[in-house]
Design an enzyme around this catalytic site. Structure first.
Site, PDB file in Angstrom:
ATOM      1  N   GLU A   1      20.356  23.998  27.230  1.00 56.88           N
ATOM      2  CA  GLU A   1      19.742  23.487  25.997  1.00 56.88           C
ATOM      3  C   GLU A   1      18.723  22.450  26.433  1.00 56.88           C
ATOM      4  OE1 GLU A   1      20.173  24.704  23.159  1.00 56.88           O
ATOM      5  OE2 GLU A   1      22.124  25.667  23.142  1.00 56.88           O
TER       6      GLU A   1
ATOM      7  N   GLU B   1       6.461  16.611  25.195  1.00 59.84           N
ATOM      8  CA  GLU B   1       7.555  16.189  24.317  1.00 59.84           C
ATOM      9  C   GLU B   1       7.473  14.667  24.157  1.00 59.84           C
ATOM     10  OE1 GLU B   1      11.470  16.937  25.942  1.00 59.84           O
ATOM     11  OE2 GLU B   1      12.299  17.243  23.947  1.00 59.84           O
TER      12      GLU B   1
HETATM   13  P1  NAP Z   1      17.687  14.354  31.404  1.00 58.36           P
HETATM   14  O1  NAP Z   1      16.950  13.319  32.139  1.00 58.36           O
HETATM   15  O2  NAP Z   1      17.482  15.770  31.792  1.00 58.36           O
HETATM   16  O3  NAP Z   1      19.229  13.944  31.537  1.00 58.36           O
HETATM   17  C1  NAP Z   1      20.247  14.693  30.935  1.00 58.36           C
HETATM   18  C2  NAP Z   1      21.472  14.659  31.822  1.00 58.36           C
HETATM   19  O4  NAP Z   1      21.140  15.262  33.071  1.00 58.36           O
HETATM   20  C3  NAP Z   1      21.974  13.268  32.141  1.00 58.36           C
HETATM   21  O5  NAP Z   1      23.387  13.300  32.175  1.00 58.36           O
HETATM   22  C4  NAP Z   1      21.414  13.004  33.529  1.00 58.36           C
HETATM   23  O6  NAP Z   1      22.174  12.136  34.305  1.00 58.36           O
HETATM   24  C5  NAP Z   1      21.484  14.375  34.135  1.00 58.36           C
HETATM   25  N1  NAP Z   1      20.559  14.588  35.246  1.00 58.36           N
HETATM   26  C6  NAP Z   1      19.427  13.924  35.550  1.00 58.36           C
HETATM   27  N2  NAP Z   1      18.860  14.443  36.675  1.00 58.36           N
HETATM   28  C7  NAP Z   1      19.672  15.458  37.078  1.00 58.36           C
HETATM   29  C8  NAP Z   1      19.642  16.394  38.158  1.00 58.36           C
HETATM   30  N3  NAP Z   1      18.647  16.416  39.049  1.00 58.36           N
HETATM   31  N4  NAP Z   1      20.646  17.300  38.253  1.00 58.36           N
HETATM   32  C9  NAP Z   1      21.642  17.314  37.347  1.00 58.36           C
HETATM   33  N5  NAP Z   1      21.725  16.463  36.309  1.00 58.36           N
HETATM   34  C10 NAP Z   1      20.746  15.550  36.164  1.00 58.36           C
HETATM   35  O7  NAP Z   1      17.395  14.309  29.855  1.00 58.36           O
HETATM   36  P2  NAP Z   1      17.509  13.055  28.894  1.00 58.36           P
HETATM   37  O8  NAP Z   1      16.270  12.268  28.987  1.00 58.36           O
HETATM   38  O9  NAP Z   1      18.796  12.346  29.082  1.00 58.36           O
HETATM   39  O10 NAP Z   1      17.625  13.795  27.495  1.00 58.36           O
HETATM   40  C11 NAP Z   1      16.530  14.137  26.768  1.00 58.36           C
HETATM   41  C12 NAP Z   1      16.156  15.582  26.966  1.00 58.36           C
HETATM   42  O11 NAP Z   1      17.242  16.419  26.507  1.00 58.36           O
HETATM   43  C13 NAP Z   1      14.979  16.004  26.134  1.00 58.36           C
HETATM   44  O12 NAP Z   1      14.118  16.831  26.859  1.00 58.36           O
HETATM   45  C14 NAP Z   1      15.613  16.762  24.978  1.00 58.36           C
HETATM   46  O13 NAP Z   1      14.740  17.643  24.337  1.00 58.36           O
HETATM   47  C15 NAP Z   1      16.767  17.420  25.640  1.00 58.36           C
HETATM   48  N6  NAP Z   1      17.802  17.789  24.671  1.00 58.36           N
HETATM   49  C16 NAP Z   1      17.957  19.105  24.368  1.00 58.36           C
HETATM   50  C17 NAP Z   1      18.902  19.498  23.430  1.00 58.36           C
HETATM   51  C18 NAP Z   1      19.075  20.950  23.088  1.00 58.36           C
HETATM   52  O14 NAP Z   1      20.092  21.274  22.501  1.00 58.36           O
HETATM   53  N7  NAP Z   1      18.153  21.818  23.435  1.00 58.36           N
HETATM   54  C19 NAP Z   1      19.694  18.540  22.792  1.00 58.36           C
HETATM   55  C20 NAP Z   1      19.513  17.195  23.126  1.00 58.36           C
HETATM   56  C21 NAP Z   1      18.561  16.828  24.076  1.00 58.36           C
HETATM   57  P3  NAP Z   1      21.790  10.600  34.616  1.00 58.36           P
HETATM   58  O15 NAP Z   1      22.868   9.846  33.995  1.00 58.36           O
HETATM   59  O16 NAP Z   1      21.801  10.473  36.088  1.00 58.36           O
HETATM   60  O17 NAP Z   1      20.445  10.349  34.029  1.00 58.36           O
END
Ligand code: NAP
Length: 465
Positions: A232, A366
């Site tokens: 997602e 975004e």
């Molecule tokens: P993110 O930076 O991708 O982080 C999401 C999760 O991934 C966090 O737990 C983060 O851990 C972890 N993470 C970061 N780098 C990683 C890596 N290299 N390998 C594995 N895991 C890793 O996203 P965010 O900024 O928190 O969330 C916002 C994004 O989520 C937006 O793009 C939004 O559109 C998307 N989103 C999508 C949905 C959907 O249903 N499609 C719903 C909600 C949000 P850390 O604690 O280390 O940062």
């Protein structure tokens, strides 16, 4: 490198908790434990799992007020939204507690005498989940509930900005009687845990909600052990307001889809595409309504819009506003900032931009913040072209009372979730997910449990006729 991190309130900068990161050894041990637990959990019957899930949901509801308060403190969203998220989170548990009992197989009419052809659904195994900070409760239960209902074991890594809600939900699952090694939480940096999850032969499925670049990395890394993945990812939702639209409804629903959670949802409106004949009236009404939104600490009952999550988000959002203004956009509302760099809190007042063009970054990147850029169209196909001009395909919205226009838009928009005169289409019993680079698979609804199941087919021959 420090093996602990501080969870901060994004509205005040106050330190809420210090959390130890699990060592690599501990994480690997938890993965092994989750795999062992699968060997017994998969043998529990569906009704037993259903009862345990229902008990979990009941306990979360009993602790709703305290969970919502923790969520507001670590995420910043207004308390009413946190209370709403607790309901939304338990709605997934309730739905999959029932779906557990409906994982039917089937018998296929045979092509030969003396043969029976049977299909059954079996749980896939240990699931590794990684969740974001914007919905710390619902993004976790949307994955955990179908996984546990299917008979899988589950291990979750929450975002470091908002681990407290997830930790509490896992504690309550254990209190409800779900064994400790069936649902576990791990703490640590995403990239470290992401590698340990994807490399592990014990983890059979990765389910991730977060940004598209991280999702792509996880898909790539999962290929080595051919893991099933549900992704997602990011979005860039268009809102099309047609010539005949009910403007007041379109304004109200745009406010809901744009400014909820300070614009930090993956299904947030990111581009508002309005027919040129009504753009003046629509923009004026949207700006007037936006100016009434109260910005502040989510614990204050008057607050409609909380802070953005951190400095990185603040800089990205304000850069997009500056880029748009430099390229000719007009600010109709907002673009004021209440910021304290020392205490690390960042408030952005809900912002409306008009005279926005395709050359501006905000039309393609975004935003994940409270900014609504408005652009115009003349012909419907032009609106569709603007709307589809993005690698994302998560949510789209349109406003029209003309069924022919509505049907045409529905058929031509390349999006997984579409709201027609509706800014809030999501629910536990419907499929949620994106097309193109917004993801793979669906969560919620009958579709949301399929990724946790393997199909097994049995052909029995030489039977008595
Ligand atoms: P993110 O930076 O991708 O982080 C999401 C999760 O991934 C966090 O737990 C983060 O851990 C972890 N993470 C970061 N780098 C990683 C890596 N290299 N390998 C594995 N895991 C890793 O996203 P965010 O900024 O928190 O969330 C916002 C994004 O989520 C937006 O793009 C939004 O559109 C998307 N989103 C999508 C949905 C959907 O249903 N499609 C719903 C909600 C949000 P850390 O604690 O280390 O940062």
């Amino acid at each position: 490198m420090s093996n602990s991190f501080i969870v901060k309130n994004p509205a005040t900068g106050e330190a809420l908790a210090t959390i130890e990161r699990d060592s690599e050894e501990v994480i690997l041990q938890k993965i092994a434990t989750g795999n062992d637990a699968f060997q017994t959990w998969k043998k529990t019957n569906a009704h037993e799992r259903s009862k345990l899930l229902s008990k979990w949901s009941t306990l979360i509801q009993e602790h709703k007020a305290s969970i919502a308060e923790v969520m507001t403190k670590e995420n910043g969203k207004p308390l009413a939204e946190s209370l709403g998220e607790v309901d939304y989170a338990t709605s997934y548990i309730d739905w999959y507690a029932e779906e557990a009992k409906r994982l039917y197989g089937r018998t296929i009419p045979s092509h030969a005498n003396g043969k029976e052809l049977i299909v059954q659904q079996h749980p896939i195994g240990l699931v590794g989940a990684i969740t974001p900070w914007n919905f710390p409760a619902a993004m976790m239960t949307r994955k955990a509930a179908p996984a546990l209902a299917a008979g899988c074991t589950f291990i979750v890594k929450p975002a470091e900005e908002t681990p407290l809600t997830t930790i509490r939900l896992v504690e309550l699952a254990h209190e409800a009687g779900i064994p400790e090694d069936v649902i576990q939480c791990v703490s640590g940096r995403g990239r470290v845990i992401g590698s340990l999850f994807t490399e592990s032969p014990y983890i059979k499925k990765i389910t991730f909600t977060g940004s598209t670049p991280v999702g792509k990395q996880l898909i790539k890394d999962s290929a080595a052990t051919v893991k099933s993945v549900t992704m997602e990812l990011g979005g860039h939702a268009p809102v099309i307001v047609a010539e005949d639209a009910n403007i007041d409804l379109a304004v109200e629903q745009t406010i809901i889809t744009k400014f909820r959670n300070a614009g930090q949802t993956c299904v947030c409106a990111n581009r508002v595409i309005v027919h040129e004949s009504i753009v003046e009236e629509f923009s004026k009404k949207l700006a007037e309504r936006t100016k009434k939104l109260v910005v502040g600490n989510g614990l204050d009952q008057k607050t409609d819009v909380g802070p953005v999550i951190n400095k990185g988000s603040y800089e990205k959002i304000t850069d997009q506003i500056a880029d748009a203004v430099n390229k000719g956009a007009t600010i109709l509302a907002g673009a004021q900032y209440d910021v304290d760099h020392d205490k690390e809190y960042y408030f952005i007042h809900p912002t409306i931009l008009t005279d926005v063009t395709e050359e501006m970054d905000i039309m393609h990147e975004e935003t994940f913040g409270p900014v609504a850029p408005i652009t115009t169209y003349k012909e419907l196909d032009e609106a569709i072209e603007i709307a589809n001009n993005t690698p994302y395909g998560l949510a789209a919205y349109f406003f029209t009372d003309n069924y022919r226009i509505g049907n045409y838009l529905f058929n031509h928009l390349d999006y997984g979730i579409i709201g027609w005169n509706d800014g809030a289409p999501s629910a536990a019993h419907v499929p949620f997910g994106g097309m193109k680079e917004s993801g793979l698979g669906r969560e919620g609804g009958i579709e949301g449990i399929e990724p946790y199941l393997e199909t097994k087919y049995l052909s029995i021959g030489n039977l008595y006729e």
